[in-house]
Structure formats: structure tokens, C-alpha cells
Enzyme design. Structure first.
Site, short mmCIF file in Angstrom:
data_model
loop_
_atom_site.label_atom_id
_atom_site.label_comp_id
_atom_site.label_asym_id
_atom_site.label_seq_id
_atom_site.Cartn_x
_atom_site.Cartn_y
_atom_site.Cartn_z
N ASN A 53 4.10 3.94 -11.86
CA ASN A 53 2.84 4.11 -12.63
C ASN A 53 1.44 4.17 -11.73
O ASN A 53 0.71 5.23 -11.40
CB ASN A 53 2.98 2.56 -13.29
CG ASN A 53 1.21 2.29 -13.97
OD1 ASN A 53 0.53 3.06 -14.21
ND2 ASN A 53 0.53 1.57 -12.89
N TYR A 84 -5.76 16.71 -8.24
CA TYR A 84 -4.99 15.87 -9.17
C TYR A 84 -4.33 16.86 -10.42
O TYR A 84 -2.71 16.22 -10.01
CB TYR A 84 -5.90 14.47 -9.85
CG TYR A 84 -5.51 14.13 -11.11
CD1 TYR A 84 -4.43 12.43 -10.74
CD2 TYR A 84 -5.29 14.15 -12.12
CE1 TYR A 84 -4.42 11.87 -12.02
CE2 TYR A 84 -5.57 13.27 -13.29
CZ TYR A 84 -4.04 12.29 -12.72
OH TYR A 84 -4.18 12.18 -13.84
N LYS A 97 -0.15 15.95 -10.68
CA LYS A 97 1.01 16.17 -11.70
C LYS A 97 1.71 17.27 -12.34
O LYS A 97 3.24 16.27 -12.84
CB LYS A 97 -0.06 15.69 -12.91
CG LYS A 97 -0.87 13.89 -12.16
CD LYS A 97 0.04 12.19 -12.25
CE LYS A 97 -1.01 11.62 -12.39
NZ LYS A 97 0.35 10.47 -11.92
N ASP A 128 1.04 -1.18 0.07
CA ASP A 128 0.12 0.08 0.00
C ASP A 128 1.09 0.96 0.65
O ASP A 128 1.80 1.84 1.38
CB ASP A 128 -0.83 -0.03 1.74
CG ASP A 128 -2.35 1.46 1.19
OD1 ASP A 128 -1.63 1.84 -0.07
OD2 ASP A 128 -2.79 1.06 2.49
#
Length: 273
Positions: free
Chosen positions: A100, A165, A169, A73
Site C-alpha cells: 500500500n 507518479y 503506477k 523506511d
């Protein structure tokens, strides 16, 4: 449907590849396309049953490949330290890291659940950074290694309803670019992969309503996982710093890069009106 893409990894060679988020989506595709270039692979995810299914498929296609499956995790620092300790115990030294694993949250920031936002920050930012930090000393000592950090087209601009999000990124892309500069003298390329929408389970998980189909997006901009991975491996071989897989996404990214922020703000506000 895009036709299957032949793996471009034939002339690459790695002793050990570590792939996170390997139980589904792009993680599965990275494992499949990189398998012929690897002596061993460490597949990391929370759904260990899916990892073992993938490992069996890889072994059947590549009988000489050694595959390790670990239930980790990545939101938990203790699990990440356990991963490092396990690799040290097994004397496994990754010379390829594929960061990833990632998650999203779609909806207004003010109504978001903090545990989900915190988990997203831990996976997208903290875990990715921690794994790079954990494997780099051995890469530098050996004088070889590659890092692939999966970012997103979302890193190129602020996105309402995808606020956190997109920000995570943006961190991944900026971090990857700066790390690449630091590692240039050690000949360790770092690649930021910035796909647009991809048909994986990502959108379903990011949605807050369990009965929703996924994140609204124009179907014409979707890129198949096979294409995303194949183009990112080609970019790695070509020593590129960043790649936007799929010609439509590459064109869109180029357009975004030349737009003034005032125009981007107006467009984003207009989309929500």
C-alpha cells in the site's frame, strides 16, 4: 459522507498479513478490514507511534490478533533487507502482502527536486517489487498466498504535472498483471487496486507548497477509504486481476480505456492551457 462499509473479509483466512504504509490512509483501513481474517499482522511504516496506536485499536477489537509494528523506511534497501531478516528470525511467513505504501509529487517535472523523485521511485516501484520478490518463494513453497498492489487510476494515462507518479503506477499495474499470469499455476492471486482520488494525506504530501490544500480534483470523484478497501477485498475474493473502486471511477476508467491516445493527449494539453 459515505456510510461505513462492512468488511467483506469474513470468509478469508490468513496466518500473517504484511501491510506497508500502515500508519495512515488506506493502510490503516486495510489493517482494520483485514484484521478479522488474520492470525497475525505486520504493520510497516516510518511513523511508529501511529502504528502502535493502530495496533492497540486492533487488539481491542480482535483480542486474539497478534500485531507487530516495524519502523521501516522503504526507500532504503538496507531497511527492506532488515525487514526480511526480522521476519525470518521471528519465523513469520506472510501469506498476504498488501503493498500500500506510496508517494506522489505534483508539479512540473523540470522543477522537481530529485531527492523527492528518487524517493517516489524507490517506494512506488523498487520497494513494491522487492517485497513481492522477498515473500513469493515462501508463498510458492506453501502453495498459498495473496498479493494486493495498490496502483492508481493514474496508471491508465499520462498525466502532466504528475508525470513520474503516473508512470510509476503504470509500472505497478503492468507488473501486477504480468506477475499474476506467472503465478496462476501456483494459485497465488495478484490484484492491482486502481483508486481515483481518496481523502487521505497523500495529496498534502505530494504538493510542493506546504500551505497548499492538496491536489486539484473534482470532489465528486473522491472515494472514501472504506469503500476502496472493501471493494478491493471483494475483488480479491472474486479472483479479479484489477479493480477501480467506486462506480464513478470504474466508469471513468472504462471510458479512458477506449479513447485513442491522440484524444487523451488533446484533453491533457487542453487542461493545462
Amino acid at each position: 459522507m459515505t456510510a461505513p462499509v462492512t468488511s467483506p473479509s469474513a470468509d478469508l483466512a490468513y496466518q500473517c498479513a504484511l501491510v506497508t504504509g500502515a500508519s495512515s490512509g488506506l493502510g490503516v483501513e486495510y489493517a482494520r478490514q483485514l484484521a478479522p481474517a488474520c492470525e497475525s499482522m505486520i504493520l510497516v511504516a516510518r511513523r511508529e507511534d501511529l502504528l502502535h496506536q493502530l495496533a492497540e485499536d486492533l487488539r481491542q477489537c480482535w483480542p486474539g490478533l497478534v500485531v507487530h509494528c516495524l519502523n521501516v523506511d522503504l526507500t532504503l534497501e538496507a531497511d527492506r533487507h532488515s525487514l526480511f531478516a526480522w521476519m525470518e528470525q521471528k519465523k513469520l511467513v506472510p501469506d498476504l502482502l498488501v503493498n500500500n505504501a506510496g508517494m506522489g509529487d505534483y508539479g512540473e517535472f523540470s522543477s522537481a527536486e530529485w531527492p523527492k523523485l528518487d524517493a517516489m521511485l524507490q517506494v512506488n516501484v523498487t520497494a513494491l517489487t522487492h517485497l513481492c520478490h522477498g515473500v513469493l518463494p515462501a508463498m510458492i513453497a506453501s502453495g498459498r498466498g495473496n498479493i494486493i498492489n495498490v496502483s492508481s487510476l493514474a496508471s491508465a494515462l499520462p498525466i502532466p504535472d504528475f508525470t513520474v507518479y503516473a508512470a510509476t503506477k503504470a509500472y505497478v499495474t503492468s507488473f501486477s498483471e504480468a506477475l499474476r499470469m506467472e503465478l496462476r499455476d501456483f494459485d497465488i492471486p495478484v490484484l492491482a487496486v486502481c483508486p481515483g482520488p481518496v481523502h487521505t494525506g497523500f495529496g498534502k504530501v505530494a504538493m510542493r507548497m506546504t500551505d497548499a490544500d492538496g491536489i486539484p480534483s473534482r470532489e465528486g470523484f473522491y472515494t472514501e477509504p472504506e469503500v476502496v478497501v472493501a471493494e478491493s477485498i471483494r475483488a480479491l475474493r472474486a479472483d479479479k486481476a484489477r479493480v477501480y473502486p467506486g462506480w464513478k471511477i470504474a466508469l471513468l476508467a472504462a471510458g479512458i480505456s477506449i479513447l485513442p491516445m491522440a484524444v487523451i493527449r488533446a484533453v491533457q494539453i487542453g487542461r493545462r492551457s
